[in-house]
Design a protein around this motif. Sequence first.
Motif, PDB file in Angstrom:
ATOM      1  N   GLY A  83       0.680  -1.118   0.045  1.00  0.00           N
ATOM      2  CA  GLY A  83      -0.127  -0.029   0.356  1.00  0.00           C
ATOM      3  C   GLY A  83       0.133   1.408   0.044  1.00  0.00           C
ATOM      4  N   TYR A  84       1.639   1.436  -0.890  1.00  0.00           N
ATOM      5  CA  TYR A  84       2.646   2.851  -0.242  1.00  0.00           C
ATOM      6  C   TYR A  84       2.539   3.236  -2.053  1.00  0.00           C
ATOM      7  CZ  TYR A  84       5.758   1.358   3.683  1.00  0.00           C
ATOM      8  OH  TYR A  84       6.065   0.294   4.937  1.00  0.00           O
ATOM      9  N   ASP A  85       2.092   4.352  -1.943  1.00  0.00           N
ATOM     10  CA  ASP A  85       2.072   5.263  -2.626  1.00  0.00           C
ATOM     11  C   ASP A  85       3.369   5.983  -3.524  1.00  0.00           C
ATOM     12  OD1 ASP A  85      -0.397   5.055  -2.202  1.00  0.00           O
ATOM     13  OD2 ASP A  85      -0.622   6.495  -0.654  1.00  0.00           O
ATOM     14  N   THR A  86       4.217   5.899  -2.675  1.00  0.00           N
ATOM     15  CA  THR A  86       5.639   6.383  -3.346  1.00  0.00           C
ATOM     16  C   THR A  86       6.994   5.181  -2.573  1.00  0.00           C
ATOM     17  OG1 THR A  86       4.422   8.760  -2.720  1.00  0.00           O
ATOM     18  CG2 THR A  86       7.416   8.680  -3.596  1.00  0.00           C
ATOM     19  N   VAL A  87       7.980   5.403  -4.493  1.00  0.00           N
ATOM     20  CA  VAL A  87       9.380   4.718  -3.563  1.00  0.00           C
ATOM     21  C   VAL A  87      10.058   5.276  -3.772  1.00  0.00           C
ATOM     22  CG1 VAL A  87      10.391   2.480  -4.552  1.00  0.00           C
ATOM     23  CG2 VAL A  87       8.115   2.593  -3.844  1.00  0.00           C
ATOM     24  N   VAL A  88      10.806   5.332  -3.342  1.00  0.00           N
ATOM     25  CA  VAL A  88      12.107   6.407  -3.301  1.00  0.00           C
ATOM     26  C   VAL A  88      13.710   5.050  -3.722  1.00  0.00           C
ATOM     27  CG1 VAL A  88      14.544   7.720  -2.321  1.00  0.00           C
ATOM     28  CG2 VAL A  88      12.000   8.115  -1.606  1.00  0.00           C
ATOM     29  N   GLN A  89      14.548   5.177  -4.625  1.00  0.00           N
ATOM     30  CA  GLN A  89      15.452   4.489  -4.573  1.00  0.00           C
ATOM     31  C   GLN A  89      16.739   5.188  -4.098  1.00  0.00           C
ATOM     32  OE1 GLN A  89      16.551   2.593  -8.613  1.00  0.00           O
ATOM     33  NE2 GLN A  89      18.592   2.239  -8.348  1.00  0.00           N
ATOM     34  N   ILE A  90      17.520   4.977  -2.874  1.00  0.00           N
ATOM     35  CA  ILE A  90      18.718   4.947  -3.055  1.00  0.00           C
ATOM     36  C   ILE A  90      19.740   3.786  -2.735  1.00  0.00           C
ATOM     37  CG2 ILE A  90      19.791   5.718  -0.527  1.00  0.00           C
ATOM     38  CD1 ILE A  90      16.964   8.096  -0.573  1.00  0.00           C
ATOM     39  N   ASP A  91      21.034   4.081  -3.260  1.00  0.00           N
ATOM     40  CA  ASP A  91      22.465   3.335  -2.985  1.00  0.00           C
ATOM     41  C   ASP A  91      22.137   3.161  -1.877  1.00  0.00           C
ATOM     42  OD1 ASP A  91      21.777   3.095  -5.867  1.00  0.00           O
ATOM     43  OD2 ASP A  91      24.046   4.250  -6.055  1.00  0.00           O
ATOM     44  N   ALA A  92      22.888   1.938  -1.352  1.00  0.00           N
ATOM     45  CA  ALA A  92      23.049   1.892  -0.357  1.00  0.00           C
ATOM     46  C   ALA A  92      24.707   1.705   0.815  1.00  0.00           C
ATOM     47  CB  ALA A  92      22.641   0.078   0.457  1.00  0.00           C
ATOM     48  N   ASP A  93      25.448   2.427  -0.614  1.00  0.00           N
ATOM     49  CA  ASP A  93      26.987   2.957  -0.013  1.00  0.00           C
ATOM     50  C   ASP A  93      26.631   4.573   1.085  1.00  0.00           C
ATOM     51  OD1 ASP A  93      26.357   4.752  -2.354  1.00  0.00           O
ATOM     52  OD2 ASP A  93      28.029   3.943  -3.336  1.00  0.00           O
ATOM     53  N   GLY A  94      25.696   4.705   0.388  1.00  0.00           N
ATOM     54  CA  GLY A  94      25.622   6.027   1.469  1.00  0.00           C
ATOM     55  C   GLY A  94      26.123   7.365   0.746  1.00  0.00           C
ATOM     56  N   VAL A 145      12.771   8.739  -7.071  1.00  0.00           N
ATOM     57  CA  VAL A 145      11.279   8.948  -6.606  1.00  0.00           C
ATOM     58  C   VAL A 145      10.086   8.941  -7.900  1.00  0.00           C
ATOM     59  CG1 VAL A 145       9.946  10.124  -5.462  1.00  0.00           C
ATOM     60  CG2 VAL A 145      12.000  10.233  -4.884  1.00  0.00           C
ATOM     61  N   ALA A 146       9.321   7.733  -7.245  1.00  0.00           N
ATOM     62  CA  ALA A 146       8.599   8.024  -8.504  1.00  0.00           C
ATOM     63  C   ALA A 146       7.093   7.332  -7.758  1.00  0.00           C
ATOM     64  CB  ALA A 146       8.896   5.808  -9.046  1.00  0.00           C
ATOM     65  N   ASN A 147       6.294   8.040  -8.462  1.00  0.00           N
ATOM     66  CA  ASN A 147       4.949   7.619  -7.481  1.00  0.00           C
ATOM     67  C   ASN A 147       3.823   6.396  -7.693  1.00  0.00           C
ATOM     68  OD1 ASN A 147       3.652   8.287 -10.378  1.00  0.00           O
ATOM     69  ND2 ASN A 147       2.985  10.146 -10.295  1.00  0.00           N
ATOM     70  N   ARG A 148       2.573   6.515  -8.058  1.00  0.00           N
ATOM     71  CA  ARG A 148       2.098   5.375  -7.842  1.00  0.00           C
ATOM     72  C   ARG A 148       1.752   5.123  -9.086  1.00  0.00           C
ATOM     73  NH1 ARG A 148      -0.478   1.248  -4.198  1.00  0.00           N
ATOM     74  NH2 ARG A 148      -2.201   0.408  -5.317  1.00  0.00           N
ATOM     75  N   ARG A 149       1.361   5.532 -10.139  1.00  0.00           N
ATOM     76  CA  ARG A 149       1.251   5.146 -11.797  1.00  0.00           C
ATOM     77  C   ARG A 149       3.225   4.607 -11.793  1.00  0.00           C
ATOM     78  NH1 ARG A 149       0.353   9.622 -15.841  1.00  0.00           N
ATOM     79  NH2 ARG A 149      -0.547   8.385 -17.761  1.00  0.00           N
ATOM     80  N   ALA A 150       3.660   5.189 -11.683  1.00  0.00           N
ATOM     81  CA  ALA A 150       5.122   4.672 -12.198  1.00  0.00           C
ATOM     82  C   ALA A 150       5.660   3.229 -11.232  1.00  0.00           C
ATOM     83  CB  ALA A 150       6.425   5.880 -11.645  1.00  0.00           C
TER      84      ALA A 150
END
Length: 264
Positions: free
Chosen positions: A88-99, A171-176
Amino acid sequence: MSPTVPRSPGLPGVLVVMPAWNEQDAIGSTIHDVTSTLGVDVLVVDDGSIDHTAREAMRAGAVVCSLPYNLGVGGAMRTGYRYALRHGYDTVVQIDADGQHDPRYLPHLLEALRTRDDQPGADLVIGARFAGEGADYQVSWVRRMAMRMLAGTLSRLAGTRLTDVTSGFRVANRRAVEVFASHYPAEYLGDTVESMVIALRAGCSVTQVAVEMRPRQGGVPSQTPFKAALFLGRAVMALALALIRRWPDVPGDREPAATVGGLP
C-alpha cells in the motif's frame, strides 16, 4: 509469512528501497542517515550478499528481503516495487546502500511529484548529478560522452532536458510504481536507462532535480573502470533495444501475483 512493516508516522506512504550487495560496512549508517532525515520506512533488498549486509540492515531498523542469489540492481528493484505495491505504498524512493546519495535532497525530489499551480507533478523524478549542484561531479571523459549521448536521446523522448539518466537516486509515484512492479528490467546492467524508456512508453512523465553526491560511507566500491565501461556499453545497448521493444501503453498492467524473493 511477510515481514512486519513498521509504518512511519512521518511519511506513511513513502518507502525507501535500498538494493544492497555486500554493503555491511555502509548499510547501517546509510539507513540511520535516511531515517533521521525523514520519517520513512526502509526496505533493504539484500541482493545475494555473502557478508553481513542483511544483519546490519536489520540492526539499523530496516525491513530486509534477502534474495537467494545476486540478481543485480534491476531484479532487486523490481522486488522492492512489488513489495511497495502489495503493502500500500504510494511512493518509492531508490537510494544506494553505500551512502553516496544525500537524503537531504529527498524533500526536493518528493516535491517534484506533487501538482503545483495546476501543473501536474512528474511520475518519476531523477536526482541528477550534472544539473546544477552536482555539476562538478567528476567522471572520465569517455563516460561523460556516453552519458551525454544517453541523456540526449532520452531528453528527446521525454520532451524535457535530462542530464543524468543513469542516476540511481530516484523517486516514483504510484503510477510509475505500478509499471515498474511488473516491468522493471532485470535482464542486464542497463536497468536505469531502460526503466526510464519503459516509464515514458507507458505514459509516465519524467523530470529531474539537481543533487550533489557524497563520498562512499564505507566498504569498497564494486565498480572498476572496466566495469564502468561495460555498464555504459550495456546501457547503450539497453537503450537501443528498449526503443524498439513493445512496452505497456498504460500503467497498471500487472503480472499475476506471485512470491518474489520470499515476499508475498
